[in-house]
Design an enzyme around this catalytic site. Structure first.
Site, short mmCIF file in Angstrom:
data_model
loop_
_atom_site.label_atom_id
_atom_site.label_comp_id
_atom_site.label_asym_id
_atom_site.label_seq_id
_atom_site.Cartn_x
_atom_site.Cartn_y
_atom_site.Cartn_z
N GLY A 68 16.68 4.54 11.96
CA GLY A 68 16.69 5.44 13.11
C GLY A 68 16.99 6.86 12.68
O GLY A 68 17.07 7.17 11.48
N ARG A 94 5.29 -3.18 3.40
CA ARG A 94 6.40 -4.10 3.12
C ARG A 94 6.03 -5.06 2.00
O ARG A 94 6.89 -5.47 1.21
CB ARG A 94 6.76 -4.89 4.39
CG ARG A 94 7.37 -4.04 5.49
CD ARG A 94 7.69 -4.90 6.70
NE ARG A 94 8.24 -4.11 7.81
CZ ARG A 94 8.64 -4.63 8.96
NH1 ARG A 94 8.54 -5.95 9.16
NH2 ARG A 94 9.12 -3.85 9.91
N SER A 110 10.82 0.89 22.50
CA SER A 110 10.01 1.42 21.39
C SER A 110 8.83 0.52 21.03
O SER A 110 8.18 0.74 20.02
CB SER A 110 10.89 1.60 20.15
OG SER A 110 11.44 0.37 19.74
N LEU A 118 12.14 -7.84 9.91
CA LEU A 118 11.93 -7.04 8.69
C LEU A 118 11.26 -7.84 7.59
O LEU A 118 11.55 -7.65 6.40
CB LEU A 118 13.27 -6.45 8.20
CG LEU A 118 14.02 -5.56 9.20
CD1 LEU A 118 15.32 -5.07 8.57
CD2 LEU A 118 13.16 -4.38 9.63
N CYS A 158 4.82 -0.19 -25.58
CA CYS A 158 6.26 -0.30 -25.85
C CYS A 158 6.51 -0.55 -27.34
O CYS A 158 5.69 -1.11 -28.06
CB CYS A 158 6.89 -1.41 -25.01
SG CYS A 158 6.28 -3.07 -25.36
N GLU A 170 13.04 2.13 7.26
CA GLU A 170 12.51 2.09 8.62
C GLU A 170 13.67 2.26 9.60
O GLU A 170 13.78 1.56 10.59
CB GLU A 170 11.77 0.77 8.87
CG GLU A 170 10.51 0.60 8.04
CD GLU A 170 9.64 -0.55 8.50
OE1 GLU A 170 9.67 -0.88 9.70
OE2 GLU A 170 8.94 -1.13 7.66
N GLU A 196 -1.45 -4.86 -22.66
CA GLU A 196 -2.11 -4.79 -23.96
C GLU A 196 -2.31 -6.18 -24.56
O GLU A 196 -3.34 -6.45 -25.19
CB GLU A 196 -1.29 -3.93 -24.93
CG GLU A 196 -1.10 -2.49 -24.46
CD GLU A 196 0.19 -2.27 -23.70
OE1 GLU A 196 0.84 -1.24 -23.90
OE2 GLU A 196 0.55 -3.15 -22.88
#
Length: 373
Positions: free
Chosen positions: A300, A187, A171, A207, A78, A298, A55
């Site tokens: 197992g 991410r 994998s 990661l 707010c 992420e 705003e």
């Protein structure tokens, strides 16, 4: 006619708000548009916690044109002093005649109070314009402000026969390059990313976020490692000073390993548990206290299974690659005890389906909280 115009300008406010996706935690994403004589005379959005709200940007851009104008904003202005002054007071001072709000702020410090300030000043107020869209945009904020815990999203990549790796543990890669790029985009907008120690031992991941965009950011890494088995030679340890990393362990974890990891730049958080499986609900509570509002998992099958069984997952990103690997020993996306009766199976709601090359991505929500919409 007025209703259509209100929707048009509220949509513009929402489009502005989403520009800050992943950058406002623990604040919501908010966009604002000032309109006078059916012309946009000012606009803005909240860019980052601690900086001016949407705003304020819009009113400053409008200048004197704000007097007698209509302000569109996707969340109630707010009414309290935080890191910035109340927006409701600024709106009154600017001489705005009419304020259109998508939905009320569920924050107890604000809820209804912002609108009351405007109404007491004689400003016309309207709510409920594109409320559903506004709720969905700030779902993470609404959950965080009401529960103190982050929105938890589960990302899975599996083969057509439901495997996340071969029986030998290979994998790389189940999903396509286009799918993996999308994961890096995820991410980029999540506050934190979580995996278990099994994933670290198997894949040695970084990661981090690997995008060409200069504005990309790396999420905080969260490693669930009850016994502190994190290898000192792992990519996680080697890059700890470049990317903030939290490691959660139990009471049985070795003190020497804890001291080494802390000296390497990681933050080790010991939970009051002697079990091999740490209480992930406690992990989420701690993350919430650290103002982490969104978490991408992420992990197992065991971590995924625990979170699902405890009802801790809000959203899923489920990639299916047109590949078949077979094998009784090949791991599947969700471990744990499982649901015994098919009638009790979790149902994905508000499901969307996309294609990334030959992969299919199913996105949707789990649980009643996420599905107010």
């Amino acid at each position: 006619m007025r209703s259509n115009m209100d929707k048009k300008y509220m949509q513009k406010a929402l489009d502005l708000a989403i520009r800050a996706l992943g950058r406002t935690s623990p604040n919501p994403m908010v966009g604002a548009v000032v309109v006078k004589d059916d012309q946009v005379v000012g606009e803005g959005y909240h860019m980052k916690a601690g900086t001016p709200h949407a705003e304020i940007h819009a009113l400053q851009a409008a200048g004197d044109n704000a007097r007698g104008a209509t302000l569109y904003v996707n969340l109630e202005p707010c009414s309290h002093y935080g890191k910035t002054p109340p927006c409701a007071d600024a709106i009154v001072k600017a001489g705005v005649k009419r304020v259109v709000v998508a939905g009320l702020d569920t924050n107890p410090q604000v809820s209804g109070r912002g609108l009351k300030i405007l109404q007491d000043a004689g400003i016309e107020t309207y709510t409920g314009v594109l409320e559903q869209e506004a709720w969905k945009l700030n779902l993470a904020f609404f959950k965080y402000i009401q529960t103190g815990m982050p929105l938890v999203s589960l990302k899975v990549a599996m083969t057509l026969d439901g495997k996340i790796a071969t029986s030998t543990g290979d994998s790389r890669w189940i999903s396509s390059a286009a799918s993996r790029k999308y994961v890096h985009q995820l991410r980029n907008v999540y506050d934190a990313i979580m995996v278990g120690i099994g994933t670290v031992l198997q894949d040695d991941p970084k990661l981090n976020t690997r995008l060409e965009d200069e504005d990309s950011h790396d999420p905080i890494r969260v490693i669930i490692d009850s016994k502190l088995e994190l290898p000192r030679s792992s990519n996680i340890v080697k890059t700890a000073r470049q990317q903030k990393t939290l490691v959660f362990c139990g009471q049985q974890a070795d003190t020497i390993s804890k001291e080494f990891l802390e000296e390497a730049g990681l933050t080790v958080i010991r939970l009051a548990s002697n079990e091999d499986k740490l209480p992930l609900e406690e992990v989420l509570r701690v993350l919430g206290e650290m103002e982490i509002m969104t978490l991408l998992v992420e992990g197992g099958g065991e971590i995924n299974g625990y979170l699902i069984e405890k009802g801790l997952i809000d959203k899923v990103y489920w990639f299916i690659a047109p590949k078949i690997v077979g094998g009784r020993a090949a791991p599947t996306p969700v471990g744990g005890r499982g649901i015994p009766q098919l009638k009790d199976a979790l149902q994905i709601k508000s499901m969307e389906i996309e294609r990334f090359n030959q992969d299919i991505l199913i996105t949707g929500y789990i649980g009643d909280y996420a599905m107010r919409s």
